[in-house]
Design an enzyme around this catalytic site. Structure first.
Site, PDB file in Angstrom:
ATOM      1  N   CYS A  84     -20.786  11.670  45.027  1.00 57.43           N
ATOM      2  CA  CYS A  84     -20.800  11.939  43.587  1.00 57.43           C
ATOM      3  C   CYS A  84     -19.500  11.537  42.904  1.00 57.43           C
ATOM      4  O   CYS A  84     -19.425  11.535  41.669  1.00 57.43           O
ATOM      5  CB  CYS A  84     -21.074  13.417  43.339  1.00 57.43           C
ATOM      6  N   HIS A 334     -26.613  14.485  35.803  1.00 61.20           N
ATOM      7  CA  HIS A 334     -25.750  13.982  36.878  1.00 61.20           C
ATOM      8  C   HIS A 334     -26.387  12.786  37.585  1.00 61.20           C
ATOM      9  O   HIS A 334     -26.870  12.922  38.695  1.00 61.20           O
ATOM     10  CB  HIS A 334     -25.461  15.117  37.858  1.00 61.20           C
TER      11      HIS A 334
END
Length: 388
Positions: A84, A334
């Site tokens: 991420c 996200h």
């Protein structure tokens, strides 16, 4: 050595776009960034591109040159992967290249396509950012991992699910005016507490959604910006990166994130600022408890004190040091490979006054972006400042 400038940025609407490819999403963000910057594509020296699960979600590797082609660049392109934190690492590398004189103009960006493989598929794909041998094969998922971290934090410092609910409520409220946000829906503390449990003590509203989207920014040297008359008032004055053991079981504790501590310390030293100088922060709140870890690692709160920040109204848009005015990952969404650059764009827009939440920091001159991978085994921190 001068600080690189953010000359332009572009971000797609975050959300569910199963009919769109990753290259289509990135083309939108990248072309918007180039147009916003007013930079000729022929002047771009490189593309630094973040992506995590392209092979799994689209059966597509080697995405760097693919994305360069999508935005009309005839320049070398490199894909960065750090789970991420992929885009954050791309930004850091671009900053270093610009400072070292290796380039005058670099496009940094990232994209992720996730919803096309469904919730189960995306959960499996995200899990490969954990230790396959010792965590994934034992059934560990990231909701479970962050639930363990939340429980450990509560045991050591106190706090409750209600405190986490206040973080969710705050970030949902912040996202209401952000047209890029995936979830523009206000919730109450009761909504968060009564939502289905996904991994106790975390409920549905403690987790960020599965998201498709892209983000891009054009970074230039100060001299290039001046020579070409670019409107680029925001500089990246500090960059830092930290790492930690991948598996939770190999860490000495579950209540701190040393990778973020190291990244923050390095970025602050690089910029010549401290936590007390930060006017606004965008942090990696993939789960509500992650916001707590982030603001403590950034030095905005002492250990054990971050849990009550949202409950006490100290991080909302009415406070002196707001956190996640975009809505954060929690509400903005996200798309893994894009998140680090989306944070960079948000801080830039907040500081130059063009973000819809800029009124929360009318005199803001210093912002920080915190981007984390996995259970914070990889972290980048960037300090942005309004250039004098």
């Amino acid at each position: 050595m001068s600080d690189p400038r953010v000359a332009g940025a572009g971000v797609t609407k975050f959300g569910k776009h199963p009919e769109r490819t990753g290259r289509d999403l990135f083309a939108e963000a990248g072309l918007e960034a180039l147009d916003d910057a007013g930079v000729d594509p022929d002047d771009v020296d490189s593309l630094y591109y973040g992506n995590f699960m392209g092979e799994l979600a689209e059966h597509q590797g080697h995405q760097g040159p693919l994305m360069a082609e999508a935005i009309g660049l005839d320049a070398p392109a490199t894909r960065f992967e750090a789970a991420c934190a992929s885009a954050g690492v791309a930004v850091r590398s671009a900053v270093q290249a610009l400072r070292n004189g290796e380039a005058d103009v670099i496009v940094v960006g990232g994209a992720e396509r996730m919803t096309n493989i469904g919730t189960a598929g995306a959960t499996d794909a995200l899990a490969i950012a954990a230790d396959d041998l010792y965590e994934v094969r034992a059934g560990m998922t990231f909701p479970g991992a962050y639930a363990l971290m939340a429980r450990a934090y509560f045991d050591q410092y106190g706090g409750s699910h209600e405190d986490l609910a206040h973080i969710a409520v705050k970030n949902h409220e912040h996202a209401m005016v952000n047209d890029h946000a995936q979830i523009q829906k206000e919730i109450t503390v009761e909504d968060a507490l009564e939502a289905p449990t996904i991994a106790s003590p975390l409920g549905l509203y403690d987790a960020c959604p599965i998201t498709d989207g892209a983000a891009a920014a054009v970074l230039t040297t100060e001299s290039y910006a001046e020579d070409h008359g670019l409107d680029a008032p925001v500089a990246i004055s500090g960059t830092g990166q930290g790492g930690d053991n991948l598996a939770l079981q190999d860490r000495p504790h579950l209540t701190q994130t040393p990778a973020a501590d190291k990244a923050a310390e390095e970025a602050y030293a690089d910029a010549g600022v401290g936590p007390e100088d930060i006017d606004v922060a965008e942090v990696h709140d993939c789960f509500t408890i992650a916001e707590v870890f982030a603001i403590e690692s950034l030095g905005l709160y002492e250990r054990g004190e971050g849990i009550s920040a949202a409950t006490d109204g100290e991080t909302d848009r009415h406070s002196e040091q707001p956190v996640n005015l975009s809505g954060g990952l929690k509400a903005k969404g996200h798309p893994v490979g894009a998140t680090g650059v989306a944070q960079l764009a948000t801080i830039t827009w907040l500081l130059d006054g063009s973000h819809p939440r800029a009124d929360a920091v009318p005199d803001g001159t210093v912002g920080v972006a915190h981007n984390a991978g996995g259970t914070v085994a990889s972290t980048t921190v960037h300090v942005l400042e309004v250039a004098e």
